[in-house]
Write a protein that holds these residues in place. Sequence first.
Motif, PDB file in Angstrom:
ATOM      1  N   GLN A 129       0.825  -1.207   0.000  1.00 39.77           N
ATOM      2  CA  GLN A 129       0.000   0.000   0.000  1.00 39.77           C
ATOM      3  C   GLN A 129       0.859   1.256   0.000  1.00 39.77           C
ATOM      4  O   GLN A 129       0.543   2.243  -0.679  1.00 39.77           O
ATOM      5  CB  GLN A 129      -0.939  -0.012   1.207  1.00 39.77           C
ATOM      6  N   ALA A 130       1.960   1.199   0.757  1.00 38.02           N
ATOM      7  CA  ALA A 130       2.843   2.365   0.813  1.00 38.02           C
ATOM      8  C   ALA A 130       3.479   2.624  -0.550  1.00 38.02           C
ATOM      9  O   ALA A 130       3.536   3.767  -1.012  1.00 38.02           O
ATOM     10  CB  ALA A 130       3.923   2.136   1.863  1.00 38.02           C
TER      11      ALA A 130
ATOM     12  N   SER B 134       1.009   3.937  -3.086  1.00 33.84           N
ATOM     13  CA  SER B 134       0.581   5.314  -2.828  1.00 33.84           C
ATOM     14  C   SER B 134       1.583   6.345  -3.320  1.00 33.84           C
ATOM     15  O   SER B 134       1.247   7.528  -3.417  1.00 33.84           O
ATOM     16  CB  SER B 134       0.328   5.514  -1.335  1.00 33.84           C
TER      17      SER B 134
ATOM     18  N   GLY C 133       8.580   5.466   8.526  1.00 31.25           N
ATOM     19  CA  GLY C 133       7.265   5.648   7.945  1.00 31.25           C
ATOM     20  C   GLY C 133       7.271   5.790   6.438  1.00 31.25           C
ATOM     21  O   GLY C 133       8.291   5.615   5.767  1.00 31.25           O
ATOM     22  N   VAL C 134       6.108   6.126   5.898  1.00 22.99           N
ATOM     23  CA  VAL C 134       5.914   6.172   4.449  1.00 22.99           C
ATOM     24  C   VAL C 134       6.799   7.225   3.794  1.00 22.99           C
ATOM     25  O   VAL C 134       7.302   7.022   2.687  1.00 22.99           O
ATOM     26  CB  VAL C 134       4.430   6.434   4.125  1.00 22.99           C
ATOM     27  N   ASP C 135       7.003   8.365   4.453  1.00 27.05           N
ATOM     28  CA  ASP C 135       7.811   9.423   3.848  1.00 27.05           C
ATOM     29  C   ASP C 135       9.232   8.948   3.579  1.00 27.05           C
ATOM     30  O   ASP C 135       9.797   9.183   2.497  1.00 27.05           O
ATOM     31  CB  ASP C 135       7.847  10.659   4.748  1.00 27.05           C
TER      32      ASP C 135
ATOM     33  N   ARG D 145       9.188   6.450   0.759  1.00 29.30           N
ATOM     34  CA  ARG D 145       9.065   7.125  -0.538  1.00 29.30           C
ATOM     35  C   ARG D 145      10.417   7.637  -1.009  1.00 29.30           C
ATOM     36  O   ARG D 145      10.835   7.401  -2.145  1.00 29.30           O
ATOM     37  CB  ARG D 145       8.079   8.288  -0.413  1.00 29.30           C
TER      38      ARG D 145
END
Length: 224
Positions: A24-25, A28, A112-114, A117
């Motif tokens: 999901q990450a 996104s 986390g996601v950041d 990314r």
Amino acid sequence: MTASDSTRIVIADDHPLFRDALRQAVASIMPAQIDEAGTFEELTARLEQEADVDLILLDLSMPGISGFSGLIYLRAQYSAIPVVVVSASDDVATIRRSMDFGASGFIPKRLGVDALRTAILKVIEGDIWIPPDVDLSAAADPEMTRLRDRLVTLTPQQVRVLMMLSEGLLNKQIAYELGVSEATIKAHVSAILQKLGVDSRTQAVIAAARIAGDQWRQSEPSAG
């Protein structure tokens, strides 16, 4: 290269919930085809069928591998595919060895996601990524460096044999698992001992375990 609909990423982790979260990450932050593998055997089977992969996200601890053994195998067998280690073990020694063994990045699972990314996009673009708060500039242990340099000379099949030796399997068991003759396994073991500069199967397993620390499981190898 930049991320696109044709970008193919494989997530290799034995925890379904974490794979789903990672999927999901990734979804996104970029358009990509995302495949999953819950064991190292599943991962290698996918790569044997289709090696046109742009990135592998690899957990260090999953069925079929012991710590860095999976990374060493992937770098030997699929040297063109970048591998990013995603691990709960994020001490400096683990990160350093991951990078020494050819990882294109290291993402602690606690981030986390950041951060995910940033890391994935950097690697897709051909850069290297490690946590910004990690300093790998300290001098490496010369003995560990020599061991590492010897381990990376192993062929992919020899890495698989060493992984199985570390699990305590006999030559005949390894031969059965790999679908080759026992004589072939004996030849691989002899080559492994020579490349690692050791005299016995036990010493070979110990050498692998030493450089991997807690990351490489070690069983008492049998002679057969």
